[in-house]
Design a protein around this motif. Structure first.
Motif, PDB file in Angstrom:
ATOM      1  N   ASP A 171      -2.563  -4.317  14.030  1.00 57.01           N
ATOM      2  CA  ASP A 171      -3.775  -2.768  14.172  1.00 57.01           C
ATOM      3  C   ASP A 171      -2.556  -2.338  14.980  1.00 57.01           C
ATOM      4  N   GLN A 172      -2.555  -1.071  15.111  1.00 51.09           N
ATOM      5  CA  GLN A 172      -2.095   0.121  15.499  1.00 51.09           C
ATOM      6  C   GLN A 172      -0.991   0.498  15.372  1.00 51.09           C
ATOM      7  N   ILE A 173      -0.843   0.188  14.002  1.00 54.92           N
ATOM      8  CA  ILE A 173       0.599   0.340  12.771  1.00 54.92           C
ATOM      9  C   ILE A 173       1.112   1.962  12.424  1.00 54.92           C
ATOM     10  N   ALA A 174       1.395   3.238  13.330  1.00 50.77           N
ATOM     11  CA  ALA A 174       1.888   3.720  12.803  1.00 50.77           C
ATOM     12  C   ALA A 174       2.971   4.522  11.956  1.00 50.77           C
ATOM     13  N   LEU A 175       2.374   5.410  10.784  1.00 52.40           N
ATOM     14  CA  LEU A 175       2.978   5.443   9.709  1.00 52.40           C
ATOM     15  C   LEU A 175       3.680   7.016  10.022  1.00 52.40           C
ATOM     16  N   ASN A 176       5.279   7.240   9.465  1.00 51.26           N
ATOM     17  CA  ASN A 176       4.840   9.034   9.402  1.00 51.26           C
ATOM     18  C   ASN A 176       6.377   8.968   8.136  1.00 51.26           C
ATOM     19  N   PRO A 177       5.317  10.017   7.268  1.00 53.87           N
ATOM     20  CA  PRO A 177       6.270   9.688   5.493  1.00 53.87           C
ATOM     21  C   PRO A 177       7.336  10.070   6.359  1.00 53.87           C
ATOM     22  N   PRO A 178       8.026  10.749   5.623  1.00 55.04           N
ATOM     23  CA  PRO A 178       8.122   9.012   4.195  1.00 55.04           C
ATOM     24  C   PRO A 178       8.456   7.510   4.830  1.00 55.04           C
ATOM     25  N   GLN A 179       8.279   7.241   5.929  1.00 57.16           N
ATOM     26  CA  GLN A 179       8.523   5.844   6.920  1.00 57.16           C
ATOM     27  C   GLN A 179       8.529   4.774   5.712  1.00 57.16           C
ATOM     28  N   LYS A 180       8.636   3.753   6.025  1.00 54.51           N
ATOM     29  CA  LYS A 180       8.297   2.457   5.366  1.00 54.51           C
ATOM     30  C   LYS A 180       8.296   1.947   5.980  1.00 54.51           C
ATOM     31  N   VAL A 181       7.046   1.279   6.421  1.00 52.31           N
ATOM     32  CA  VAL A 181       6.686   0.276   7.635  1.00 52.31           C
ATOM     33  C   VAL A 181       6.772  -1.258   7.006  1.00 52.31           C
ATOM     34  N   SER A 182       7.412  -2.036   7.144  1.00 54.30           N
ATOM     35  CA  SER A 182       7.116  -4.064   7.121  1.00 54.30           C
ATOM     36  C   SER A 182       5.763  -4.259   7.782  1.00 54.30           C
ATOM     37  N   VAL A 183       5.228  -5.455   7.359  1.00 55.54           N
ATOM     38  CA  VAL A 183       3.906  -5.557   8.306  1.00 55.54           C
ATOM     39  C   VAL A 183       4.091  -7.111   7.518  1.00 55.54           C
ATOM     40  N   ASP A 184       4.741  -8.529   8.517  1.00 57.02           N
ATOM     41  CA  ASP A 184       4.472  -9.976   7.699  1.00 57.02           C
ATOM     42  C   ASP A 184       3.298 -10.244   8.409  1.00 57.02           C
ATOM     43  N   PHE A 209       0.466  -1.474  -0.076  1.00 58.51           N
ATOM     44  CA  PHE A 209       0.177  -0.586   0.071  1.00 58.51           C
ATOM     45  C   PHE A 209       0.712   1.120  -0.034  1.00 58.51           C
ATOM     46  N   ALA A 210       0.583   1.980  -0.953  1.00 55.89           N
ATOM     47  CA  ALA A 210       1.484   3.023  -1.143  1.00 55.89           C
ATOM     48  C   ALA A 210       1.041   4.547  -0.766  1.00 55.89           C
ATOM     49  N   SER A 211       1.131   5.095  -1.232  1.00 49.92           N
ATOM     50  CA  SER A 211       0.916   7.268  -1.376  1.00 49.92           C
ATOM     51  C   SER A 211       0.487   7.195   0.793  1.00 49.92           C
ATOM     52  N   LEU A 212       0.914   6.914   1.430  1.00 47.05           N
ATOM     53  CA  LEU A 212      -0.021   6.714   2.575  1.00 47.05           C
ATOM     54  C   LEU A 212       0.698   7.706   3.168  1.00 47.05           C
ATOM     55  N   LYS A 213      -0.759   8.475   3.425  1.00 42.63           N
ATOM     56  CA  LYS A 213      -0.577   9.930   4.884  1.00 42.63           C
ATOM     57  C   LYS A 213       0.037   9.004   6.114  1.00 42.63           C
ATOM     58  N   ARG A 214       0.388  10.741   7.096  1.00 42.59           N
ATOM     59  CA  ARG A 214       0.568  10.237   8.464  1.00 42.59           C
ATOM     60  C   ARG A 214      -0.607   9.702   9.271  1.00 42.59           C
ATOM     61  N   GLY A 215      -0.606   8.386   9.778  1.00 41.74           N
ATOM     62  CA  GLY A 215      -1.538   8.649  10.750  1.00 41.74           C
ATOM     63  C   GLY A 215      -1.410   6.835  11.156  1.00 41.74           C
ATOM     64  N   VAL A 216      -2.892   5.691  11.740  1.00 41.14           N
ATOM     65  CA  VAL A 216      -2.006   4.792  12.645  1.00 41.14           C
ATOM     66  C   VAL A 216      -3.267   3.430  11.379  1.00 41.14           C
ATOM     67  N   TYR A 217      -2.387   2.974  11.088  1.00 40.93           N
ATOM     68  CA  TYR A 217      -3.207   1.554  10.228  1.00 40.93           C
ATOM     69  C   TYR A 217      -3.613   0.346  10.626  1.00 40.93           C
ATOM     70  N   GLY A 218      -3.979  -0.144   9.676  1.00 36.54           N
ATOM     71  CA  GLY A 218      -4.155  -1.867  10.278  1.00 36.54           C
ATOM     72  C   GLY A 218      -4.374  -2.858   8.874  1.00 36.54           C
ATOM     73  N   ILE A 219      -3.682  -3.909   9.481  1.00 31.24           N
ATOM     74  CA  ILE A 219      -3.172  -4.697   7.719  1.00 31.24           C
ATOM     75  C   ILE A 219      -4.292  -5.493   8.919  1.00 31.24           C
ATOM     76  N   GLU A 220      -5.417  -6.227   7.302  1.00 31.51           N
ATOM     77  CA  GLU A 220      -6.055  -7.509   7.466  1.00 31.51           C
ATOM     78  C   GLU A 220      -5.273  -8.867   6.426  1.00 31.51           C
ATOM     79  N   ALA A 221      -5.598  -9.638   6.288  1.00 32.64           N
ATOM     80  CA  ALA A 221      -5.269 -10.926   5.692  1.00 32.64           C
ATOM     81  C   ALA A 221      -6.301 -11.744   5.898  1.00 32.64           C
ATOM     82  N   GLU A 222      -7.204 -12.156   4.670  1.00 34.30           N
ATOM     83  CA  GLU A 222      -7.998 -13.645   4.543  1.00 34.30           C
ATOM     84  C   GLU A 222      -7.749 -14.133   3.620  1.00 34.30           C
TER      85      GLU A 222
END
Length: 546
Positions: free
Chosen positions: A97-110, A74-87
């Motif tokens: 959940d509670q994935i804090a993103l501070n651009p231009p930070q890149k967060v890896s969630v496996d 997921f690219a071009s994201l603004k500053r915020g707190v996100y959640g990732i769901e896989a099904e």
């Protein structure tokens, strides 16, 4: 046939876009991104998993499917707190959940998905479930008109590009034809049945029309007349009755499905797409996703088509769905991913010749020539009386020095089975002549000449056959005979670059300098324009003896 000379490369880039840093958009350096992989508990990548990006209050912001390597982005994201769901079907849902993103930070969630204990069963069921490609599902046949003898299959065709991949592209062009083969089986019996009933068709049509006149607003009367016309191949006549039947009973799956196929048959792709999408809203099935993929592919929406083929294979890992998905990856040069899909598919269908052919092409395209020959020879051995696998083995006549005898032995059997088949004689000749590189012995030269001459006698339009016979004569210092064959090859195929080159050399050797210069210049022009330098024989299923 569609020619995707440059489009195939562009599509492959698009297919892998979620894995490419360039896809983020360089104009948005201040944007962040969340990326990662989805795997099962054994650590294997899970392709086709739905991954959802959620924002505050669990609101859905975006969703995607994992790539063949199990990756998402997921690219071009603004500053915020996100959640990732896989099904994915057959697996328990995973969430972080509670994935804090501070651009231009890149967060890896496996995330890792655990299998569920319940078996997912497709409707209508037609077999035992199988655990493959992260799914447990029943198998189904290729999409076809449910109550008629008319089969429908959209042929994706092939593409060609110059250079090293020329042979690969010829193989792909032929492999794509196999996609329609399952839909053609059984038509002989249907044709015989049609012939036997031909005298009664007019009376049957009249009877159905009389029933409709008495009951114009019933589903059965409209549907029956529509199906009758479908069976006769009169799709334009069938559609109004099928549409009326659908208005009366919109939830009838068979009528709706056959109506979608009828739209495809008359090339009304917009109506076909809308029809299938409406059906998917009522009930999601693998055959609908597969059919939608064919519509999108025909319409030129290749990325959407790839996603639909992948979804179909996950919902129902039938031989057809898995082959279609693997074939799509092959067509767009995702050879590594295609090999993974086809290899795992063969675990479920170890006696599938077309899956073996697809895997052989993926090996060849990655430079694993010995593996390619071994797999393609397996395909021949599975169906030793079927001519189709031999065509692919024939194209391997000189790629593996260590296995050349294996290829030659099978091509010899091909000629014994089909002595009047032009390509059988052609490929066997090349195998005897060029199969063993670096050896002084080139087989029985009289036999090679005889086979090549028989090939062009059986198929006078085979430009490559004339060309190779010309090369053979040139090697034997029979320049006049070589010139005759080169000239015939060019007459049949004016853009045959190597034929122009060889003819120019032959003219030089006979002192005909002006003519030599003409053909050498033509060669340079064709070569610089990117024309194939040494074309192999192109064939389609229609040219293969039944």
């Amino acid at each position: 046939m569609r020619n995707w000379r440059s489009l195939a490369k562009l599509f492959y880039v698009a297919l892998l876009l979620p894995l490419s840093p360039a896809s983020v958009g360089r104009a948005q350096e201040d944007a962040g991104r969340i990326e990662g992989s989805i795997r099962d508990q054994a650590g294997s990548a899970l392709p086709g998993v739905k991954v959802t990006l959620r924002g505050e209050g669990s609101s859905v912001l975006d969703s995607t499917l994992t790539s063949p390597q199990g990756r998402y982005l997921f690219a071009s994201l603004k500053r915020g707190v996100y959640g990732i769901e896989a099904e994915a079907e057959g697996y328990q849902r995973a969430f972080q959940d509670q994935i804090a993103l501070n651009p231009p930070q890149k967060v890896s969630v496996d995330l890792s998905l655990a299998k569920t204990n319940t078996r997912v069963k497709q409707t209508p069921p037609s077999g035992e479930g199988a655990d493959i490609l992260s799914q447990e599902a029943a198998f189904s046949d290729a999409p076809k008109f449910k109550q008629s003898a008319i089969e429908s299959s959209v042929d994706p065709g092939g593409y060609s590009t110059p250079g090293r991949t020329e042979t690969t592209n010829r193989l792909l062009q032929a492999a794509a034809q196999l996609k329609a083969e399952s839909a053609r089986s059984g038509t002989d019996a249907a044709d015989k049945s049609k012939t036997a009933q031909k005298k009664n068709l007019a009376a049957l049509e009249l009877n159905l029309r009389q029933v409709l006149r008495r009951n114009p607003n019933t589903f059965e009367a409209n549907h029956s007349l529509g199906e009758f016309y479908i069976q006769q191949g009169k799709l334009a006549l069938a559609i109004p009755y099928m549409e009326r039947a659908q208005q009366i009973q919109p939830s009838h799956y068979v009528n709706s499905f056959d109506l979608a196929l009828a739209y495809i048959g008359i090339q009304d792709l917009s109506k076909a797409r809308n029809q299938i999408q409406q059906m998917l809203q009522r009930k999601e099935t693998a055959e609908l996703h597969n059919l939608l993929a064919e519509v999108e592919e025909t319409a030129g929406n290749y990325l959407v088509a790839a996603q639909e083929y992948q979804r179909a294979a996950h919902l129902d890992p039938s031989e057809k769905n898995l082959f279609d998905w693997g074939n799509q990856l092959l067509l767009h040069q995702a050879y590594e991913s295609a090999a993974q899909v086809l290899s795992r598919a063969l675990e479920l269908y170890p006696r599938s010749a077309k899956l073996l052919i697809g895997l052989g092409i993926s090996h060849y395209s990655r430079g694993y020539y010995d593996d390619a020959v071994k797999v393609l020879c397996r395909a021949v051995d599975l169906q030793p009386n079927d001519p189709r696998p031999y065509y692919f083995v024939g194209k391997m006549f000189n790629v593996s020095e260590t296995l050349s005898e294996d290829v030659t032995r099978r091509l010899a059997h091909f000629v014994r089975l089909y002595p009047q088949n032009a390509l059988a004689n052609y490929y066997y000749a090349l195998s005897l002549w060029k199969g063993k590189r670096g050896e002084d012995s080139q087989g029985d030269l009289n036999q090679i000449e005889s086979l090549l001459k028989k090939a062009i006698l059986l198929d006078p339009g085979m430009a490559e056959g004339h060309f190779q016979l010309g090369v053979f004569y040139s090697n034997q210092q029979k320049i006049a005979e070589a010139i005759q064959q080169y000239e015939m090859a060019i007459k049949l195929q004016p853009d045959f670059a190597n034929a122009h080159y060889r003819l120019g050399q032959a003219y030089q050797r006979t002192g005909r300098k002006a003519q030599a210069q003409k053909h050498l210049e033509t060669y340079q022009r064709l070569h610089s324009a990117g024309r194939p330098e040494d074309k192999q024989v192109i064939f389609t299923v229609n040219e293969i003896p039944r």
